[in-house]
Design an enzyme around this catalytic site. Structure first.
Site, PDB file in Angstrom:
ATOM      1  N   GLU A 240     -29.518  84.243   7.107  1.00  0.00           N
ATOM      2  CA  GLU A 240     -30.026  84.430   5.744  1.00  0.00           C
ATOM      3  C   GLU A 240     -31.550  84.552   5.717  1.00  0.00           C
ATOM      4  O   GLU A 240     -32.148  84.512   4.648  1.00  0.00           O
ATOM      5  CB  GLU A 240     -29.556  83.258   4.862  1.00  0.00           C
ATOM      6  CG  GLU A 240     -28.039  83.237   4.678  1.00  0.00           C
ATOM      7  CD  GLU A 240     -27.573  82.159   3.706  1.00  0.00           C
ATOM      8  OE1 GLU A 240     -28.401  81.330   3.274  1.00  0.00           O
ATOM      9  OE2 GLU A 240     -26.372  82.161   3.374  1.00  0.00           O
TER      10      GLU A 240
ATOM     11  N   ASP B 104      -2.352  65.451 -33.127  1.00  0.00           N
ATOM     12  CA  ASP B 104      -3.583  65.399 -33.922  1.00  0.00           C
ATOM     13  C   ASP B 104      -4.043  63.972 -34.177  1.00  0.00           C
ATOM     14  O   ASP B 104      -5.238  63.687 -34.201  1.00  0.00           O
ATOM     15  CB  ASP B 104      -3.365  66.085 -35.274  1.00  0.00           C
ATOM     16  CG  ASP B 104      -3.660  67.564 -35.225  1.00  0.00           C
ATOM     17  OD1 ASP B 104      -4.158  68.038 -34.196  1.00  0.00           O
ATOM     18  OD2 ASP B 104      -3.364  68.254 -36.218  1.00  0.00           O
TER      19      ASP B 104
ATOM     20  N   ASN C 236     -18.918  73.501 -38.829  1.00  0.00           N
ATOM     21  CA  ASN C 236     -18.844  74.848 -39.394  1.00  0.00           C
ATOM     22  C   ASN C 236     -19.637  75.832 -38.540  1.00  0.00           C
ATOM     23  O   ASN C 236     -20.122  75.496 -37.459  1.00  0.00           O
ATOM     24  CB  ASN C 236     -19.323  74.856 -40.847  1.00  0.00           C
ATOM     25  CG  ASN C 236     -20.775  74.404 -40.967  1.00  0.00           C
ATOM     26  OD1 ASN C 236     -21.546  74.419 -40.008  1.00  0.00           O
ATOM     27  ND2 ASN C 236     -21.162  73.996 -42.171  1.00  0.00           N
TER      28      ASN C 236
ATOM     29  N   GLN D 200      -0.788  73.947 -39.143  1.00  0.00           N
ATOM     30  CA  GLN D 200      -2.084  74.472 -38.704  1.00  0.00           C
ATOM     31  C   GLN D 200      -2.639  75.503 -39.666  1.00  0.00           C
ATOM     32  O   GLN D 200      -3.853  75.624 -39.826  1.00  0.00           O
ATOM     33  CB  GLN D 200      -1.956  75.064 -37.304  1.00  0.00           C
ATOM     34  CG  GLN D 200      -1.659  74.033 -36.234  1.00  0.00           C
ATOM     35  CD  GLN D 200      -2.637  72.879 -36.267  1.00  0.00           C
ATOM     36  OE1 GLN D 200      -3.807  73.016 -35.955  1.00  0.00           O
ATOM     37  NE2 GLN D 200      -2.154  71.703 -36.673  1.00  0.00           N
TER      38      GLN D 200
ATOM     39  N   TYR E  81     -20.805  64.709 -33.329  1.00  0.00           N
ATOM     40  CA  TYR E  81     -20.962  65.262 -34.669  1.00  0.00           C
ATOM     41  C   TYR E  81     -19.626  65.199 -35.388  1.00  0.00           C
ATOM     42  O   TYR E  81     -18.595  65.627 -34.860  1.00  0.00           O
ATOM     43  CB  TYR E  81     -21.451  66.714 -34.630  1.00  0.00           C
ATOM     44  CG  TYR E  81     -21.701  67.230 -36.033  1.00  0.00           C
ATOM     45  CD1 TYR E  81     -22.869  66.884 -36.704  1.00  0.00           C
ATOM     46  CD2 TYR E  81     -20.747  67.983 -36.709  1.00  0.00           C
ATOM     47  CE1 TYR E  81     -23.087  67.302 -38.012  1.00  0.00           C
ATOM     48  CE2 TYR E  81     -20.956  68.405 -38.012  1.00  0.00           C
ATOM     49  CZ  TYR E  81     -22.131  68.056 -38.656  1.00  0.00           C
ATOM     50  OH  TYR E  81     -22.332  68.451 -39.952  1.00  0.00           O
TER      51      TYR E  81
ATOM     52  N   HIS F 126      -5.267  74.407 -42.215  1.00  0.00           N
ATOM     53  CA  HIS F 126      -6.620  74.025 -41.805  1.00  0.00           C
ATOM     54  C   HIS F 126      -7.682  74.961 -42.371  1.00  0.00           C
ATOM     55  O   HIS F 126      -8.750  74.530 -42.784  1.00  0.00           O
ATOM     56  CB  HIS F 126      -6.729  74.060 -40.272  1.00  0.00           C
ATOM     57  CG  HIS F 126      -6.440  72.750 -39.619  1.00  0.00           C
ATOM     58  ND1 HIS F 126      -7.179  71.620 -39.863  1.00  0.00           N
ATOM     59  CD2 HIS F 126      -5.500  72.394 -38.720  1.00  0.00           C
ATOM     60  CE1 HIS F 126      -6.698  70.621 -39.148  1.00  0.00           C
ATOM     61  NE2 HIS F 126      -5.679  71.055 -38.447  1.00  0.00           N
TER      62      HIS F 126
ATOM     63  N   SER G 188      -8.416  76.881 -35.856  1.00  0.00           N
ATOM     64  CA  SER G 188      -7.227  76.288 -35.251  1.00  0.00           C
ATOM     65  C   SER G 188      -6.115  77.313 -35.089  1.00  0.00           C
ATOM     66  O   SER G 188      -6.065  78.331 -35.770  1.00  0.00           O
ATOM     67  CB  SER G 188      -6.743  75.124 -36.110  1.00  0.00           C
ATOM     68  OG  SER G 188      -5.693  74.443 -35.466  1.00  0.00           O
TER      69      SER G 188
ATOM     70  N   HIS H 229     -35.372  76.621   6.756  1.00  0.00           N
ATOM     71  CA  HIS H 229     -34.124  75.878   6.806  1.00  0.00           C
ATOM     72  C   HIS H 229     -33.733  75.595   8.255  1.00  0.00           C
ATOM     73  O   HIS H 229     -33.376  74.473   8.621  1.00  0.00           O
ATOM     74  CB  HIS H 229     -32.989  76.679   6.137  1.00  0.00           C
ATOM     75  CG  HIS H 229     -32.979  76.620   4.644  1.00  0.00           C
ATOM     76  ND1 HIS H 229     -34.002  77.106   3.883  1.00  0.00           N
ATOM     77  CD2 HIS H 229     -32.050  76.130   3.777  1.00  0.00           C
ATOM     78  CE1 HIS H 229     -33.705  76.936   2.597  1.00  0.00           C
ATOM     79  NE2 HIS H 229     -32.524  76.335   2.509  1.00  0.00           N
TER      80      HIS H 229
ATOM     81  N   GLU I  79      -4.117  77.185 -28.447  1.00  0.00           N
ATOM     82  CA  GLU I  79      -4.666  75.829 -28.554  1.00  0.00           C
ATOM     83  C   GLU I  79      -3.525  74.809 -28.562  1.00  0.00           C
ATOM     84  O   GLU I  79      -3.521  73.845 -27.798  1.00  0.00           O
ATOM     85  CB  GLU I  79      -5.484  75.725 -29.845  1.00  0.00           C
ATOM     86  CG  GLU I  79      -6.052  74.343 -30.105  1.00  0.00           C
ATOM     87  CD  GLU I  79      -6.689  74.228 -31.473  1.00  0.00           C
ATOM     88  OE1 GLU I  79      -7.458  73.269 -31.685  1.00  0.00           O
ATOM     89  OE2 GLU I  79      -6.403  75.081 -32.349  1.00  0.00           O
ATOM     90  N   HIS I  80      -2.568  74.989 -29.461  1.00  0.00           N
ATOM     91  CA  HIS I  80      -1.383  74.135 -29.547  1.00  0.00           C
ATOM     92  C   HIS I  80      -0.151  74.980 -29.240  1.00  0.00           C
ATOM     93  O   HIS I  80       0.024  76.040 -29.839  1.00  0.00           O
ATOM     94  CB  HIS I  80      -1.211  73.543 -30.951  1.00  0.00           C
ATOM     95  CG  HIS I  80      -2.397  72.799 -31.454  1.00  0.00           C
ATOM     96  ND1 HIS I  80      -3.334  73.374 -32.308  1.00  0.00           N
ATOM     97  CD2 HIS I  80      -2.820  71.530 -31.240  1.00  0.00           C
ATOM     98  CE1 HIS I  80      -4.264  72.483 -32.604  1.00  0.00           C
ATOM     99  NE2 HIS I  80      -3.979  71.352 -31.971  1.00  0.00           N
TER     100      HIS I  80
ATOM    101  N   GLN J 248     -29.210  70.922 -38.442  1.00  0.00           N
ATOM    102  CA  GLN J 248     -30.326  69.997 -38.239  1.00  0.00           C
ATOM    103  C   GLN J 248     -29.892  68.757 -37.471  1.00  0.00           C
ATOM    104  O   GLN J 248     -30.679  68.188 -36.692  1.00  0.00           O
ATOM    105  CB  GLN J 248     -30.960  69.607 -39.584  1.00  0.00           C
ATOM    106  CG  GLN J 248     -30.048  68.936 -40.581  1.00  0.00           C
ATOM    107  CD  GLN J 248     -29.322  69.914 -41.483  1.00  0.00           C
ATOM    108  OE1 GLN J 248     -29.121  71.071 -41.129  1.00  0.00           O
ATOM    109  NE2 GLN J 248     -28.908  69.450 -42.662  1.00  0.00           N
TER     110      GLN J 248
END
Length: 432
Positions: free
Chosen positions: A415, A361, A214, A259, A129, A262, A237, A420, A327-328, A191
């Protein structure tokens, strides 16, 4: 930016504020997304076309939803040749890095006749995506598609929104073609995720969906997980710079803002042992903010989630970084390699003053799809392993099984799983 002494209390407050940015806070949106996902699952193309008309203003059908070769060719005409060349250079860097992540099937044998191993195969298909909306993200295309290609995924489907004229960003199409996407569909939002998760008459079902989006996309990925594998639910971010008195305040400020621009929910944090650096960075942040094109977004981000913490010593600074699990992470100190050995939790680590975050990036090669909101404690960057599946291989000879049969029967009996135990014992009943 706020300058705050680093204490247990201030660190706790920071972590609380960062958690508030978590994408797990779905709230009022979840019921809306669930309705969209269920509609696409039930009505397939009909629902996809209806939502595309509603949200993107484009009237599509089975003949026009898929991007054609002619549209891809036209995209190349619309994109600056210099950018095409840059995309190709970045592609090679990303491919080279991810090639080193590949692992092979392995087999090991023992003298007793047992054979063990692991078979590693690529997934048959992957869905990527790519957001549309206010901006184009060719770098996101490369980072999500190339690991799948290196892993050996044969079918890579991409969904991305179109405008009201049914057009997709040319740079997105060029990057997709360069990276090796198999099929591209003009479909965005929840969708698109549902279409790739369940399949429609036009959009094929895939084994795994990756890529940012989003809040609607994030919720749809969570709702579809189980019917399809996903990479993660990414949050806003974030960047953390760990610096000492040797750092250049102008560089540090510029990197923090890289950052902050963003998203209004992006977090920019400096942890330093130098009060002087803290004050200088704060001044440069204000200077740069006034000059930058995304000034309003940056200012809101900095006002809410921009912090400079002054630690008494590097030990306290290391602890803070590991708790935040950014993250960074940029380490701009007199010995960044040594300091890196003290860091356990970070998505991507940039060492030294010339390893600015945007290098990762766009161009260096390591993936920019990274764990956010503290999940670097247990998640890793997107990579080749995300697009393969592993099967264990077990092959025992009669002699090898005879050696361990009593141990297996003992385990099974403990068990209370007598079937088994019997499946082992029956093979040696003549010996009893």
């Amino acid at each position: 930016m706020r300058i705050i002494p680093l204490t247990e209390e201030s660190k706790k407050n920071l972590l609380t504020e960062l958690v508030k940015r978590s994408p797990d806070d779905y709230g009022e949106y979840e019921s809306v997304v669930k309705e969209i996902v269920n509609d696409v699952h039930k009505n397939q193309d009909k629902a996809v076309f209806a939502y595309t008309a509603k949200f993107d203003g484009a009237e599509l059908n089975a003949e026009t939803i898929r991007v054609t070769e002619a549209e891809i060719e036209a995209a190349y005409s619309d994109v600056d040749p210099a950018l095409v060349e840059t995309i190709r250079k970045a592609k090679e860097n990303i491919r080279d890095f991810h090639e080193k992540q590949k692992r092979n099937t392995w087999i090991t044998t023992k003298e007793n006749g047992s054979i063990l191993g692991q078979r590693i195969l690529p997934m048959a298909s992957a869905g990527v995506y790519v957001p549309g909306g206010k901006a184009a993200y060719p770098s996101t295309v490369l980072m999500n598609v190339i690991p799948a290609k290196v892993a050996g995924v044969e079918k890579i489907v991409m969904c991305t929104p179109c405008n009201k004229d049914g057009k997709v960003y040319p740079t997105t199409l060029v990057a997709a073609h360069e990276a090796g996407v198999t099929e591209i569909y003009k479909c965005g939002g929840a969708q698109a995720i549902a279409a790739m998760a369940y399949g429609t008459e036009s959009i094929p079902k895939v084994d795994k969906i990756v890529g940012p989006g989003n809040i609607f996309v994030a919720i749809a990925k969570r709702l579809c997980y189980g019917h399809v594998s996903i990479d993660s639910i990414a949050g806003p971010s974030e960047i953390l710079v760990l610096a000492d008195e040797t750092a250049n305040p102008e560089y540090v400020a510029a990197d923090l803002l890289s950052q902050a621009e963003h998203d209004e929910l992006a977090a920019a944090t400096l942890v330093t042992t130098s009060q002087k650096l803290a004050e200088e960075v704060s001044v440069w942040v204000d200077k740069f903010t006034e000059q930058l094109s995304r000034k309003e977004i940056i200012q809101k981000s900095i006002d809410r989630f921009g912090n400079i913490f002054v630690a008494e010593n590097m030990e306290d600074a290391y602890d803070c970084v590991n708790e935040i699990a950014p993250e960074h992470l940029e380490i701009v100190t007199k010995d960044p390699w040594a300091d890196m050995t003290r860091i356990k939790n970070a998505g991507a680590i940039f060492l030294g003053e010339y390893s600015s975050e945007p290098l990762g990036d766009y161009f260096a090669g390591p993936n920019h799809v990274l764990p956010t909101n503290g999940t670097a404690r247990f998640f890793s960057p997107l990579g080749v392993d995300d697009f393969v599946k592993k099967s264990s291989i077990i092959c025992y000879s009669e002699a090898a099984l005879r050696e361990v049969k009593d141990d297996i029967i003992t385990f099974a009996t403990a068990e209370y799983l007598t079937a088994h135990a019997n499946s082992i014992a029956v093979r040696f009943k003549e010996e009893e």
